[in-house]
Design a protein around this motif. Structure first.
Motif, PDB file in Angstrom:
ATOM      1  N   ALA A  55     -41.098  14.206  -7.787  1.00 52.61           N
ATOM      2  CA  ALA A  55     -39.697  14.583  -7.973  1.00 52.61           C
ATOM      3  C   ALA A  55     -39.562  16.087  -8.185  1.00 52.61           C
ATOM      4  CB  ALA A  55     -39.105  13.822  -9.159  1.00 52.61           C
ATOM      5  N   PHE A  56     -40.538  16.694  -8.863  1.00 51.53           N
ATOM      6  CA  PHE A  56     -40.540  18.147  -9.064  1.00 51.53           C
ATOM      7  C   PHE A  56     -40.606  18.876  -7.723  1.00 51.53           C
ATOM      8  CE2 PHE A  56     -42.777  22.178  -9.594  1.00 51.53           C
ATOM      9  CZ  PHE A  56     -42.116  22.761 -10.667  1.00 51.53           C
ATOM     10  N   ALA A  57     -41.475  18.414  -6.843  1.00 51.07           N
ATOM     11  CA  ALA A  57     -41.581  19.024  -5.514  1.00 51.07           C
ATOM     12  C   ALA A  57     -40.271  18.895  -4.755  1.00 51.07           C
ATOM     13  CB  ALA A  57     -42.721  18.369  -4.728  1.00 51.07           C
ATOM     14  N   ILE A  58     -39.641  17.724  -4.851  1.00 53.02           N
ATOM     15  CA  ILE A  58     -38.376  17.490  -4.154  1.00 53.02           C
ATOM     16  C   ILE A  58     -37.279  18.385  -4.705  1.00 53.02           C
ATOM     17  CG2 ILE A  58     -36.511  15.784  -3.943  1.00 53.02           C
ATOM     18  CD1 ILE A  58     -38.690  13.664  -3.504  1.00 53.02           C
ATOM     19  N   GLY A  59     -37.186  18.469  -6.027  1.00 51.60           N
ATOM     20  CA  GLY A  59     -36.161  19.318  -6.627  1.00 51.60           C
ATOM     21  C   GLY A  59     -36.355  20.785  -6.291  1.00 51.60           C
ATOM     22  N   THR A  60     -37.609  21.222  -6.225  1.00 50.44           N
ATOM     23  CA  THR A  60     -37.887  22.624  -5.912  1.00 50.44           C
ATOM     24  C   THR A  60     -37.476  22.955  -4.485  1.00 50.44           C
ATOM     25  OG1 THR A  60     -39.735  22.679  -7.486  1.00 50.44           O
ATOM     26  CG2 THR A  60     -39.676  24.389  -5.791  1.00 50.44           C
ATOM     27  N   THR A  61     -37.887  22.126  -3.521  1.00 52.77           N
ATOM     28  CA  THR A  61     -37.587  22.452  -2.119  1.00 52.77           C
ATOM     29  C   THR A  61     -36.096  22.360  -1.827  1.00 52.77           C
ATOM     30  OG1 THR A  61     -38.484  22.145   0.103  1.00 52.77           O
ATOM     31  CG2 THR A  61     -37.725  20.172  -0.997  1.00 52.77           C
ATOM     32  N   GLU A  62     -35.380  21.485  -2.555  1.00 52.90           N
ATOM     33  CA  GLU A  62     -33.951  21.338  -2.287  1.00 52.90           C
ATOM     34  C   GLU A  62     -33.164  22.575  -2.694  1.00 52.90           C
ATOM     35  OE1 GLU A  62     -30.280  18.190  -3.058  1.00 52.90           O
ATOM     36  OE2 GLU A  62     -32.038  18.097  -4.357  1.00 52.90           O
TER      37      GLU A  62
ATOM     38  N   GLY B 118     -45.918  11.829   2.022  1.00 53.54           N
ATOM     39  CA  GLY B 118     -46.608  12.442   3.158  1.00 53.54           C
ATOM     40  C   GLY B 118     -45.634  13.012   4.172  1.00 53.54           C
ATOM     41  N   LEU B 119     -44.549  12.294   4.427  1.00 54.78           N
ATOM     42  CA  LEU B 119     -43.521  12.789   5.342  1.00 54.78           C
ATOM     43  C   LEU B 119     -42.845  14.019   4.768  1.00 54.78           C
ATOM     44  CD1 LEU B 119     -41.881  12.377   7.940  1.00 54.78           C
ATOM     45  CD2 LEU B 119     -40.386  10.828   6.667  1.00 54.78           C
ATOM     46  N   PHE B 120     -42.591  14.012   3.468  1.00 52.75           N
ATOM     47  CA  PHE B 120     -42.013  15.173   2.794  1.00 52.75           C
ATOM     48  C   PHE B 120     -42.935  16.378   2.916  1.00 52.75           C
ATOM     49  CE2 PHE B 120     -41.861  17.707  -1.140  1.00 52.75           C
ATOM     50  CZ  PHE B 120     -40.543  18.110  -1.142  1.00 52.75           C
ATOM     51  N   LEU B 121     -44.234  16.148   2.714  1.00 53.25           N
ATOM     52  CA  LEU B 121     -45.216  17.230   2.863  1.00 53.25           C
ATOM     53  C   LEU B 121     -45.187  17.793   4.279  1.00 53.25           C
ATOM     54  CD1 LEU B 121     -48.881  17.130   1.547  1.00 53.25           C
ATOM     55  CD2 LEU B 121     -48.373  17.933   3.845  1.00 53.25           C
TER      56      LEU B 121
ATOM     57  N   TRP C 168     -40.451  34.320   2.133  1.00 51.36           N
ATOM     58  CA  TRP C 168     -39.821  33.062   1.752  1.00 51.36           C
ATOM     59  C   TRP C 168     -40.675  31.846   2.094  1.00 51.36           C
ATOM     60  CZ3 TRP C 168     -38.579  29.307   5.364  1.00 51.36           C
ATOM     61  CH2 TRP C 168     -38.597  29.691   6.712  1.00 51.36           C
ATOM     62  N   ARG C 169     -41.519  31.954   3.107  1.00 44.02           N
ATOM     63  CA  ARG C 169     -42.354  30.806   3.493  1.00 44.02           C
ATOM     64  C   ARG C 169     -43.374  30.461   2.418  1.00 44.02           C
ATOM     65  NH1 ARG C 169     -41.585  30.084   9.211  1.00 44.02           N
ATOM     66  NH2 ARG C 169     -40.489  31.898  10.083  1.00 44.02           N
ATOM     67  N   ALA C 170     -43.749  31.446   1.593  1.00 38.45           N
ATOM     68  CA  ALA C 170     -44.723  31.200   0.531  1.00 38.45           C
ATOM     69  C   ALA C 170     -44.213  30.162  -0.459  1.00 38.45           C
ATOM     70  CB  ALA C 170     -45.052  32.512  -0.187  1.00 38.45           C
ATOM     71  N   ALA C 171     -42.918  30.184  -0.720  1.00 37.49           N
ATOM     72  CA  ALA C 171     -42.346  29.213  -1.652  1.00 37.49           C
ATOM     73  C   ALA C 171     -42.523  27.790  -1.137  1.00 37.49           C
ATOM     74  CB  ALA C 171     -40.862  29.519  -1.873  1.00 37.49           C
ATOM     75  N   PHE C 172     -42.338  27.586   0.144  1.00 32.28           N
ATOM     76  CA  PHE C 172     -42.462  26.244   0.718  1.00 32.28           C
ATOM     77  C   PHE C 172     -43.926  25.838   0.877  1.00 32.28           C
ATOM     78  CE2 PHE C 172     -38.244  27.664   1.826  1.00 32.28           C
ATOM     79  CZ  PHE C 172     -37.482  26.558   1.471  1.00 32.28           C
ATOM     80  N   LEU C 173     -44.812  26.822   1.008  1.00 29.99           N
ATOM     81  CA  LEU C 173     -46.232  26.509   1.043  1.00 29.99           C
ATOM     82  C   LEU C 173     -46.687  25.966  -0.318  1.00 29.99           C
ATOM     83  CD1 LEU C 173     -48.807  26.537   2.733  1.00 29.99           C
ATOM     84  CD2 LEU C 173     -49.221  28.880   1.930  1.00 29.99           C
ATOM     85  N   VAL C 174     -46.141  26.513  -1.389  1.00 32.94           N
ATOM     86  CA  VAL C 174     -46.446  25.998  -2.720  1.00 32.94           C
ATOM     87  C   VAL C 174     -45.917  24.572  -2.867  1.00 32.94           C
ATOM     88  CG1 VAL C 174     -45.960  26.269  -5.182  1.00 32.94           C
ATOM     89  CG2 VAL C 174     -46.577  28.264  -3.800  1.00 32.94           C
ATOM     90  N   VAL C 175     -44.737  24.307  -2.317  1.00 36.13           N
ATOM     91  CA  VAL C 175     -44.197  22.946  -2.359  1.00 36.13           C
ATOM     92  C   VAL C 175     -45.134  21.973  -1.654  1.00 36.13           C
ATOM     93  CG1 VAL C 175     -42.313  21.456  -1.541  1.00 36.13           C
ATOM     94  CG2 VAL C 175     -41.795  23.681  -2.568  1.00 36.13           C
ATOM     95  N   VAL C 176     -45.720  22.405  -0.551  1.00 37.78           N
ATOM     96  CA  VAL C 176     -46.697  21.574   0.154  1.00 37.78           C
ATOM     97  C   VAL C 176     -47.856  21.214  -0.781  1.00 37.78           C
ATOM     98  CG1 VAL C 176     -48.412  21.535   2.005  1.00 37.78           C
ATOM     99  CG2 VAL C 176     -46.114  22.420   2.455  1.00 37.78           C
TER     100      VAL C 176
ATOM    101  N   ILE D  84     -47.814  21.114  -4.078  1.00 35.99           N
ATOM    102  CA  ILE D  84     -47.349  20.208  -5.127  1.00 35.99           C
ATOM    103  C   ILE D  84     -47.205  18.790  -4.582  1.00 35.99           C
ATOM    104  CG2 ILE D  84     -45.470  19.720  -6.741  1.00 35.99           C
ATOM    105  CD1 ILE D  84     -44.865  22.738  -6.738  1.00 35.99           C
ATOM    106  N   ALA D  85     -46.720  18.672  -3.358  1.00 37.44           N
ATOM    107  CA  ALA D  85     -46.601  17.352  -2.735  1.00 37.44           C
ATOM    108  C   ALA D  85     -47.967  16.699  -2.568  1.00 37.44           C
ATOM    109  CB  ALA D  85     -45.898  17.466  -1.384  1.00 37.44           C
ATOM    110  N   LEU D  86     -48.968  17.498  -2.196  1.00 42.97           N
ATOM    111  CA  LEU D  86     -50.328  16.970  -2.060  1.00 42.97           C
ATOM    112  C   LEU D  86     -50.861  16.494  -3.405  1.00 42.97           C
ATOM    113  CD1 LEU D  86     -52.599  16.562   0.008  1.00 42.97           C
ATOM    114  CD2 LEU D  86     -53.437  18.848  -0.595  1.00 42.97           C
ATOM    115  N   LEU D  87     -50.562  17.246  -4.458  1.00 48.69           N
ATOM    116  CA  LEU D  87     -50.953  16.853  -5.812  1.00 48.69           C
ATOM    117  C   LEU D  87     -50.277  15.549  -6.214  1.00 48.69           C
ATOM    118  CD1 LEU D  87     -52.438  17.574  -8.462  1.00 48.69           C
ATOM    119  CD2 LEU D  87     -50.395  18.864  -9.137  1.00 48.69           C
ATOM    120  N   ALA D  88     -48.997  15.420  -5.869  1.00 52.38           N
ATOM    121  CA  ALA D  88     -48.264  14.193  -6.182  1.00 52.38           C
ATOM    122  C   ALA D  88     -48.881  12.993  -5.463  1.00 52.38           C
ATOM    123  CB  ALA D  88     -46.792  14.339  -5.799  1.00 52.38           C
ATOM    124  N   MET D  89     -49.248  13.174  -4.201  1.00 47.91           N
ATOM    125  CA  MET D  89     -49.869  12.078  -3.454  1.00 47.91           C
ATOM    126  C   MET D  89     -51.187  11.649  -4.103  1.00 47.91           C
ATOM    127  SD  MET D  89     -49.203  13.106   0.540  1.00 47.91           S
ATOM    128  CE  MET D  89     -49.914  11.567   1.129  1.00 47.91           C
TER     129      MET D  89
END
Length: 402
Positions: free
Chosen positions: A12-19, A76-79, A156-164, A166-171
């Motif tokens: 949920a943290f990854a989702i909230g961040t990317t949104e 995985g789809l979110f990632l 700006w792409r660095a922010a979304f790379l970090v989200v990737v 976090i998503a991997l950590l969540a998985m």
């Protein structure tokens, strides 16, 4: 917090961040992609479009799969969507990647809510859901400001790379700690749609649209409200946004146990408090200190509407709650779009930057009225067909909440 709930909260943290992080990076995105800032703003709408479409679509495709498997697939789809954002070379491809990233948003949070409620156990289901939602609220305190800073410093792409990452950590956390839950016996798409069509579920979703639209009517314009009315400098706006996120977190911690004790009264109280705070904000917004405090309270009561409404629709579709739980997040994103639009209508009509708060108060009152009507209709003997009786018989832990 159990590790399983923590793993769900990380997702949920990854989702909230990317949104929300893209809202602070629009100038950088626009410059890099060679488009005007207003055009770059369409990327926010692209993500919301993905959420609204993806919640029912992905749920329909996964009703018979085990919930742990579904969570892993959705994350995985979110990632993949966020990785595509990092690699996308043009505005059109970034737009498509944001739609892709938004598709599993509501589906993940909806299924995650059901799993969190199961993990928490009878009598603590709303608390479990609220703990998972802490990931969303903490994202607004930590993830969004940190992502904005990183994106401004390193692109700006660095922010979304970090989200990737976090998503991997969540998985990894979901795979390791979330217990396996088979799909409920006898469920299927037709059954899910039938439960979604129950009047109490529909009323719950409509309540979510109006209640949350009141919040987003203000949140969408909080930056110009702070600078134009409260007299803050632009550098103070991130602090106010962090206060809003802090309020969301505090509200999430308090509201779960309250909803476990008395679900409908908690919904009534949250919506009534939201209406009052929004009215008060039309006055307090003219001073930086009172405006900041009111934003903190607004975050608490505004997000306080989310958890009990999520649990309500899960309760009222207890035999097949997946579609209802995920559709609630489509309702929240419709509220996001509607609230921002109506707040903009007030400003565009010359009513001033305080008008979104007044409009939001009206929306919250409408949401409260719908919730009260739903409660009056939800009396013994009403809507007690075979499906409802079976739901209560098979899921007593839900029926005690409603």
């Amino acid at each position: 917090m159990p590790l399983a709930l923590l793993a769900l909260a990380v997702g949920a943290f990854a989702i909230g961040t990317t949104e929300f992080v893209i809202m602070g990076l629009l100038p950088e995105v626009a410059t890099d992609l060679g488009v005007p800032v207003p055009t770059a703003g369409y990327l926010i709408s692209a993500y919301a479009l993905g959420v609204v479409v993806g919640a029912p679509l992905l749920t329909a495709l996964s009703t018979r799969l085990p919930r742990k498997t579904v969570l892993l697939v959705f994350m995985g789809l979110f990632l993949a969507g966020n990785l595509a954002t990092v690699l996308a070379p043009s505005f059109g491809s970034v737009f498509a990647s944001r739609v892709l990233a938004g598709l599993p948003h509501g589906a993940y949070l909806g299924v995650g809510s059901l799993v969190a409620a199961h993990i928490a156990g009878p009598g603590r289901r709303a608390t479990g859901v609220s703990r998972m939602f802490l990931g969303l609220t903490v994202a607004n305190i930590v993830g969004v400001p940190a992502g904005t800073f990183l994106g401004q410093a390193m692109g700006w792409r660095a922010a979304f790379l970090v989200v990737v990452g976090i998503a991997l950590l969540a998985m990894a956390g979901i795979a390791a700690f979330v217990p396996r839950q088979p799909s409920p016996p006898g469920t299927g798409l037709r059954h899910e749609v039938r439960e979604l069509g129950r009047s109490q579920v529909v009323l719950g979703l409509v309540t979510a649209v109006f209640g949350f639209a009141g919040v987003f009517a203000v949140y969408s314009y909080v930056s110009p409200m702070m600078t134009e009315l409260a007299g803050m400098s632009a550098s103070g706006v991130p602090v106010v946004l962090a206060l809003f996120g802090t309020g969301m977190t505090l509200g999430s911690l308090v509201i779960g146990p309250l909803a476990d004790r008395a679900l409908r009264p908690t919904i009534y109280g949250a919506l009534a408090s939201l209406a009052v705070v929004l009215v008060v904000f039309t006055v307090t917004v003219h001073n930086p200190w009172t405006a900041a405090v009111t934003v903190l309270v607004l975050g608490a009561v505004g997000f306080g509407v989310a958890t009990p409404l999520q649990v309500l629709v899960m309760n009222k579709a207890a035999q097949a709650p997946t579609m209802a739980a995920t559709s609630n997040h489509s309702a929240f994103n419709l509220a996001n779009a509607a609230g921002a639009w109506l707040g903009g209508v007030g400003i565009g009509a010359g009513l001033g930057y305080s008008s979104p708060a007044a409009i939001g108060a009206v929306l919250a009152v409408v949401g409260l009225g719908i919730a009260v009507v739903a409660g009056l209709l939800d009396r013994p003997g009403r809507e007690r067909g075979p499906s409802a009786r079976a739901s209560e018989a098979e899921a007593p832990e839900y029926s005690t909440l409603s």
